[in-house]
Design an enzyme around this catalytic site. Structure first.
Site, short mmCIF file in Angstrom:
data_model
loop_
_atom_site.label_atom_id
_atom_site.label_comp_id
_atom_site.label_asym_id
_atom_site.label_seq_id
_atom_site.Cartn_x
_atom_site.Cartn_y
_atom_site.Cartn_z
N LYS A 196 0.85 -1.20 0.00
CA LYS A 196 0.00 0.00 0.00
C LYS A 196 0.88 1.25 0.00
O LYS A 196 2.07 1.16 0.33
CB LYS A 196 -0.93 -0.02 1.22
CG LYS A 196 -0.21 -0.01 2.56
CD LYS A 196 -1.14 -0.34 3.72
CE LYS A 196 -0.39 -0.36 5.04
NZ LYS A 196 -1.19 -0.95 6.13
N ARG A 246 -11.39 -1.12 14.22
CA ARG A 246 -11.31 -0.30 13.02
C ARG A 246 -12.10 -0.99 11.91
O ARG A 246 -13.15 -0.51 11.51
CB ARG A 246 -9.84 -0.15 12.60
CG ARG A 246 -9.29 1.21 12.86
CD ARG A 246 -7.83 1.39 12.57
NE ARG A 246 -7.14 0.37 11.80
CZ ARG A 246 -5.84 0.38 11.58
NH1 ARG A 246 -5.10 1.37 12.05
NH2 ARG A 246 -5.26 -0.57 10.87
N TYR A 303 12.13 30.82 10.08
CA TYR A 303 10.92 31.63 10.27
C TYR A 303 10.53 31.75 11.74
O TYR A 303 10.67 30.81 12.51
CB TYR A 303 9.75 31.02 9.50
CG TYR A 303 10.00 30.89 8.02
CD1 TYR A 303 10.42 31.99 7.26
CD2 TYR A 303 9.84 29.67 7.37
CE1 TYR A 303 10.66 31.87 5.90
CE2 TYR A 303 10.08 29.55 6.01
CZ TYR A 303 10.49 30.65 5.28
OH TYR A 303 10.73 30.52 3.94
N MET A 362 9.99 24.61 3.16
CA MET A 362 9.45 23.73 2.12
C MET A 362 10.55 22.92 1.44
O MET A 362 10.39 21.73 1.21
CB MET A 362 8.67 24.56 1.09
CG MET A 362 7.79 23.72 0.21
SD MET A 362 6.81 24.69 -0.93
CE MET A 362 5.62 25.44 0.15
C1 LIG Z 1 -0.38 -2.00 6.79
C2 LIG Z 1 -0.91 -3.29 7.21
C3 LIG Z 1 -0.06 -4.40 7.35
C4 LIG Z 1 1.45 -4.30 7.23
O1 LIG Z 1 2.00 -3.97 8.48
P1 LIG Z 1 3.58 -3.89 8.70
O2 LIG Z 1 3.72 -3.74 10.16
O3 LIG Z 1 4.05 -2.71 7.93
O4 LIG Z 1 4.15 -5.15 8.19
C5 LIG Z 1 -0.63 -5.63 7.63
N1 LIG Z 1 -1.96 -5.76 7.81
C6 LIG Z 1 -2.81 -4.72 7.71
C7 LIG Z 1 -4.25 -4.95 7.94
C8 LIG Z 1 -2.31 -3.45 7.44
O5 LIG Z 1 -3.15 -2.41 7.36
#
Ligand SMILES: *Cc1c(COP(=O)(O)O)cnc(C)c1O
Length: 387
Positions: free
Chosen positions: A41, A137, A259, A307
């Site tokens: 992802k 979740r 800044y 930036m």
């Molecule tokens: C992102 C995610 C993972 C991967 O987790 P890592 O700790 O980065 O290996 C696995 N399962 C779900 C449901 C996730 O959202």
């Protein structure tokens, strides 16, 4: 690692594909279940689906996990075969969309389970089911599981590729909550129709074997990001973020730098301005000491980032390390991303993913190593078991 030619005027994120391969092998070696899947992802945690997916596929990875359908399409472009699990469920798509793509929705509530079952009019449809064992979740909970167990016909037309659950306290391997989630997951899935179990993310594959189950979903560990500080993992950094030194200058005591007077020199300091800023994914503000490495020397970050600029204190660093063209490292081998992330009060992946998605990326190739056994060996699935 040898550095490819980097643009002298810009920061760069260098991705070491051989390091990802080494991490893949370390994960494969540790995990005792049937298959390790790669979580890709957010453009493979910022390192690039188009480069990472073909590499992992060549190493024998068959399962890829993404957040949504758009990412699933990106993976499919790079990997014509293999399964793609979509963690956000149906994502507004139809079972037909998933079938066309060879993607599998990880159904995230009862309405999705029912929609999928309704869609299976002619032939069974393939899906995974997310079980919420404590993260609150995504996934169906105990009440829904009871309902399905009481009316198993509702699942009859579903080809269940996996039951999935995700840990709330993944970064603390000894947390009691993890044991509870495992116990719920085992108990619930024992009463549901049999299917492979997916319990482990990165933190789990190096953890106790009795909780490995069948299918791992591994992201961070492949990219060299530690998820369990108390139990270091046998992985190596796969990404290096560097920035050019644009200018070195002496600033008298009591001057404001950056800044809004975010930093005031406590004494006469020598500062370097780096060609990188929050637009390239580095944090804006640091709550505690952060530093970069210049030719192996620590240079503390001062002020807030801009930036495309960042100021570091190079007082006392050898003159020859500060020549034009010299680069500073923000994270990479020898300087884990954890350091800069902790100083900014965020998780390592926050910095890793943002930098990967924002900074220009370059790739170190992964030379072939003949005979190293790239194909994943198939192992039998565990029977769902009660603890
Ligand atoms: C992102 C995610 C993972 C991967 O987790 P890592 O700790 O980065 O290996 C696995 N399962 C779900 C449901 C996730 O959202």
């Amino acid at each position: 690692m040898s550095t490819p030619d980097l643009p002298a005027d810009r920061c760069a994120l260098v991705v070491d594909l051989a390091a990802i391969r080494a991490n893949w092998r370390a994960v494969r070696q540790s995990f005792t279940g049937a298959g390790v899947g790669a979580v890709v992802k957010q453009d493979a945690y910022g390192l690039g689906i188009a480069e990472v997916v073909p590499l992992l596929a060549a190493l024998g990875c068959r399962d890829f996990w993404v957040a949504d359908l758009t990412e699933a399409e990106d993976v499919r472009r790079s990997e014509p075969s293999g399964r793609i699990f979509v963690l956000h469920g149906l994502c507004g798509g139809t079972p037909h969309d998933f079938r066309m793509l060879g993607a599998i929705p990880v159904l995230l509530d009862m309405s999705e389970v029912e929609a999928m079952a309704r869609a299976a009019t002619d032939a069974p449809v393939t899906c995974a089911i997310h079980l919420d064992t404590g993260l609150n979740r995504l996934g169906i909970g105990l009440e829904d599981v009871r309902r399905l167990v009481a009316a198993p016909d509702r699942l009859k037309r579903l080809q269940i590729a996996a039951y999935v659950t995700h840990l709330a306290h993944f970064s603390d391997p000894g947390a009691r909550a993890n044991a509870w989630q495992w116990r719920r997951f085992s108990a619930w899935t024992r009463r549901l129709p049999p299917a492979p179990l997916s319990f482990c993310a990165s933190s789990g594959v190096f953890g106790p074997r009795e909780r490995h189950a069948d299918l791992a979903r591994v992201g961070s560990a492949l990219y060299g990001v530690e998820t369990t500080p108390s139990r270091p993992q046998p992985i190596v950094a796969a990404a290096t973020l560097t920035a050019p030194i644009l200018r070195v200058h002496d600033v008298p005591a009591g001057r404001e730098v950056g800044y809004s007077g975010a930093y005031r020199t406590p004494s006469a300091r020598r500062l370097a301005q780096l060609g990188i800023g929050y637009g390239d994914g580095v944090p804006y503000r640091f709550h505690s000491d952060a530093y970069v490495l210049i030719a192996g020397h620590r240079a503390p970050v001062v002020s807030t980032s801009a930036m495309s600029l960042m100021s570091v204190d190079v007082t006392g660093l050898p003159e020859q390390t500060l020549r034009p063209g010299q680069r500073a490292m923000l994270f990479g081998p020898g300087l884990p991303v954890d350091q800069i992330a902790a100083a900014a009060g965020v998780a390592p992946n926050v910095v890793h993913v943002r930098a990967g998605r924002s900074a220009p990326r370059f790739y170190l190739p992964c030379p072939d190593d003949a005979g190293a056994g790239t194909a994943a060996t198939a192992r039998p699935l565990h029977a769902p078991q009660m603890v």
